[in-house]
Design an enzyme around this catalytic site. Structure first.
Site, PDB file in Angstrom:
ATOM      1  N   LYS A  67       4.756   4.903  -1.224  1.00  0.00           N
ATOM      2  CA  LYS A  67       3.978   4.339  -2.346  1.00  0.00           C
ATOM      3  C   LYS A  67       3.615   5.392  -3.397  1.00  0.00           C
ATOM      4  O   LYS A  67       3.608   5.101  -4.592  1.00  0.00           O
ATOM      5  CB  LYS A  67       2.711   3.657  -1.823  1.00  0.00           C
ATOM      6  CG  LYS A  67       3.009   2.362  -1.056  1.00  0.00           C
ATOM      7  CD  LYS A  67       1.753   1.645  -0.620  1.00  0.00           C
ATOM      8  CE  LYS A  67       2.116   0.477   0.275  1.00  0.00           C
ATOM      9  NZ  LYS A  67       0.985  -0.347   0.672  1.00  0.00           N
ATOM     10  N   ASP A 103      -1.606  -4.571  -3.795  1.00  0.00           N
ATOM     11  CA  ASP A 103      -2.447  -4.515  -2.583  1.00  0.00           C
ATOM     12  C   ASP A 103      -3.913  -4.725  -2.946  1.00  0.00           C
ATOM     13  O   ASP A 103      -4.659  -5.387  -2.220  1.00  0.00           O
ATOM     14  CB  ASP A 103      -2.329  -3.146  -1.887  1.00  0.00           C
ATOM     15  CG  ASP A 103      -1.002  -2.959  -1.182  1.00  0.00           C
ATOM     16  OD1 ASP A 103      -0.446  -3.945  -0.677  1.00  0.00           O
ATOM     17  OD2 ASP A 103      -0.512  -1.809  -1.146  1.00  0.00           O
TER      18      ASP A 103
HETATM   19  N1  LIG Z   1      -2.745  -6.425   5.587  1.00  0.00           N
HETATM   20  C1  LIG Z   1      -2.130  -5.712   4.680  1.00  0.00           C
HETATM   21  O1  LIG Z   1      -1.555  -6.241   3.733  1.00  0.00           O
HETATM   22  C2  LIG Z   1      -2.159  -4.211   4.764  1.00  0.00           C
HETATM   23  C3  LIG Z   1      -1.757  -3.458   3.649  1.00  0.00           C
HETATM   24  C4  LIG Z   1      -1.803  -2.058   3.747  1.00  0.00           C
HETATM   25  C5  LIG Z   1      -2.213  -1.451   4.954  1.00  0.00           C
HETATM   26  N2  LIG Z   1      -2.592  -2.222   6.009  1.00  0.00           N
HETATM   27  C6  LIG Z   1      -3.081  -1.571   7.267  1.00  0.00           C
HETATM   28  O2  LIG Z   1      -4.159  -0.711   6.904  1.00  0.00           O
HETATM   29  C7  LIG Z   1      -4.215   0.395   7.810  1.00  0.00           C
HETATM   30  C8  LIG Z   1      -4.321   1.708   7.030  1.00  0.00           C
HETATM   31  O3  LIG Z   1      -3.169   1.921   6.262  1.00  0.00           O
HETATM   32  P1  LIG Z   1      -3.071   3.210   5.271  1.00  0.00           P
HETATM   33  O4  LIG Z   1      -1.757   3.088   4.581  1.00  0.00           O
HETATM   34  O5  LIG Z   1      -4.300   3.319   4.469  1.00  0.00           O
HETATM   35  O6  LIG Z   1      -3.008   4.400   6.324  1.00  0.00           O
HETATM   36  P2  LIG Z   1      -3.253   5.984   6.064  1.00  0.00           P
HETATM   37  O7  LIG Z   1      -3.108   6.317   4.623  1.00  0.00           O
HETATM   38  O8  LIG Z   1      -2.401   6.664   7.076  1.00  0.00           O
HETATM   39  O9  LIG Z   1      -4.819   6.193   6.474  1.00  0.00           O
HETATM   40  C9  LIG Z   1      -5.261   5.990   7.784  1.00  0.00           C
HETATM   41  C10 LIG Z   1      -6.785   6.083   7.841  1.00  0.00           C
HETATM   42  O10 LIG Z   1      -7.188   5.688   9.150  1.00  0.00           O
HETATM   43  C11 LIG Z   1      -8.005   6.721   9.734  1.00  0.00           C
HETATM   44  N3  LIG Z   1      -7.749   6.678  11.176  1.00  0.00           N
HETATM   45  C12 LIG Z   1      -6.561   6.692  11.815  1.00  0.00           C
HETATM   46  N4  LIG Z   1      -6.744   6.588  13.151  1.00  0.00           N
HETATM   47  C13 LIG Z   1      -8.069   6.487  13.348  1.00  0.00           C
HETATM   48  C14 LIG Z   1      -8.887   6.356  14.509  1.00  0.00           C
HETATM   49  N5  LIG Z   1      -8.364   6.297  15.746  1.00  0.00           N
HETATM   50  N6  LIG Z   1     -10.231   6.277  14.351  1.00  0.00           N
HETATM   51  C15 LIG Z   1     -10.781   6.318  13.120  1.00  0.00           C
HETATM   52  N7  LIG Z   1     -10.077   6.471  11.974  1.00  0.00           N
HETATM   53  C16 LIG Z   1      -8.734   6.554  12.099  1.00  0.00           C
HETATM   54  C17 LIG Z   1      -7.588   7.989   9.054  1.00  0.00           C
HETATM   55  O11 LIG Z   1      -8.651   8.927   9.162  1.00  0.00           O
HETATM   56  P3  LIG Z   1      -8.405  10.532   8.950  1.00  0.00           P
HETATM   57  O12 LIG Z   1      -8.453  10.756   7.452  1.00  0.00           O
HETATM   58  O13 LIG Z   1      -9.557  11.149   9.653  1.00  0.00           O
HETATM   59  O14 LIG Z   1      -7.079  10.849   9.555  1.00  0.00           O
HETATM   60  C18 LIG Z   1      -7.348   7.488   7.625  1.00  0.00           C
HETATM   61  O15 LIG Z   1      -8.570   7.386   6.916  1.00  0.00           O
HETATM   62  C19 LIG Z   1      -2.984   0.289   8.700  1.00  0.00           C
HETATM   63  O16 LIG Z   1      -3.369  -0.301   9.913  1.00  0.00           O
HETATM   64  C20 LIG Z   1      -2.065  -0.654   7.921  1.00  0.00           C
HETATM   65  O17 LIG Z   1      -1.203  -1.367   8.770  1.00  0.00           O
HETATM   66  C21 LIG Z   1      -2.571  -3.584   5.946  1.00  0.00           C
END
Ligand SMILES: NC(=O)c1ccc[n+]([C@@H]2O[C@H](COP(=O)([O-])OP(=O)(O)OC[C@H]3O[C@@H](n4cnc5c(N)ncnc54)[C@H](OP(=O)(O)O)[C@@H]3O)[C@@H](O)[C@H]2O)c1
Length: 267
Positions: A67, A103
């Site tokens: 992205k 999004d």
């Molecule tokens: N429904 C939809 O349309 C949609 C769209 C986009 C994303 N999503 C979902 O949203 C989620 C996040 O996506 P993203 O792209 O933002 O991911 P990302 O950029 O990789 O960010 C992940 C975030 O989660 C935190 N994290 C990861 N594991 C954790 C844990 N065990 N405990 C607490 N915090 C944790 C990380 O914290 P740190 O900074 O400390 O590492 C970071 O803030 C995913 O599950 C994805 O599938 C859904």
């Protein structure tokens, strides 16, 4: 001879799991649109614009981990995506690559069913949290970001969004708690320490998890506390619907949205 179809793709790595093709192809079929939507496994995000143009794609969606590359490589970025600095939609406009982020508005549509929301606690600080926090801010909804570690908080500080790590968090009363971390996606972790969650769930009315298709430990806990809960399915659907409108240059009606929802669920 049949007319050549317009081709649309989702770029990602991995991309095999994506449900976007089934959702968009159902939409095309519903409105009798001459388009086909496929998966495109892209390894090097820096090549995204050239690959898009060389393949004569009319439009594309972009998922993890491209992205930000897609944002940097576009000819023109429109709307809130300029602040988020990440895009999930490309459109070919007379050979120019125009980029959007659907999004963020997709999330706002998804939480509409909760009714009025004034104050949100957003767990996580990744790409999704950036989009959600700016969408909330633009809608004049108060938002606080809470993350496990400090590294990703500078983006929110730069945008004057309240943020903290677990260590220095002081809870307030929120209407809605959102999990935008990946905790609960492939594991059974809560997105923040249980003590914090117990405190904020006591006064909140709604809980939303970006993870879709399952009741995560976060949503289960919210349900125990009598909150109204929602998973990420509608967010996925509406980001797709908004991209679909850019692809087809038509407003979608409820019947088309339902056909896309059914396809997403594999029904
Ligand atoms: N429904 C939809 O349309 C949609 C769209 C986009 C994303 N999503 C979902 O949203 C989620 C996040 O996506 P993203 O792209 O933002 O991911 P990302 O950029 O990789 O960010 C992940 C975030 O989660 C935190 N994290 C990861 N594991 C954790 C844990 N065990 N405990 C607490 N915090 C944790 C990380 O914290 P740190 O900074 O400390 O590492 C970071 O803030 C995913 O599950 C994805 O599938 C859904």
């Amino acid at each position: 001879m049949s007319e050549i179809k317009e081709t649309f793709v989702i770029f990602g790595n991995p991309v095999a799991h994506s449900k976007s093709p089934q959702m968009h192809n159902a939409g095309f079929e519903n409105i009798d649109y001459n388009g086909i939507y496929k998966k495109h496994l892209l390894e090097d995000g820096n090549t995204i614009k050239d690959v898009f143009l060389q393949n004569h794609y009319e439009g594309a969606n972009i998922t993890v981990p491209h992205k930000e590359f897609a944002y940097e490589n576009a000819d023109e970025v429109r709307g809130l995506a300029n602040e988020i600095k990440a895009v999930n939609t490309y459109i070919n406009e007379n050979g120019k690559v125009i980029a959007y982020n659907t999004d963020a508005p997709g999330f706002l549509y998804a939480i509409e069913s909760f009714g009025e929301v004034k104050k949100v606690l957003l767990l996580g600080a990744g790409g999704t949290a950036k989009a959600i926090s700016l969408a909330l801010k633009q809608s004049d909804i108060d938002v606080t970001v809470l993350n496990r570690s400090k590294g990703k908080l500078s983006f929110f500080e730069e945008h004057n969004i309240k943020c903290s790590t677990w260590d220095n968090f002081v809870a307030e009363d929120y209407d809605l708690i959102v999990n935008s971390t990946s905790a609960g996606l492939k594991d059974e972790y809560l997105p923040c320490p249980e003590g914090i969650l117990n405190e904020v769930l006591q006064s909140a009315s709604f809980a939303f998890d970006c993870v879709y298709g399952k009741v995560t430990p976060f949503l289960a806990k919210a349900q125990e506390n009598d909150l109204k809960i929602k998973d990420g399915e509608d967010m996925l659907l509406y980001q797709g619907v908004l991209a679909f409108e850019y692809f087809t240059k038509e407003n979608v009606n409820d019947e088309t949205i339902e056909s896309m929802r059914k396809a997403l669920k594999g029904e």
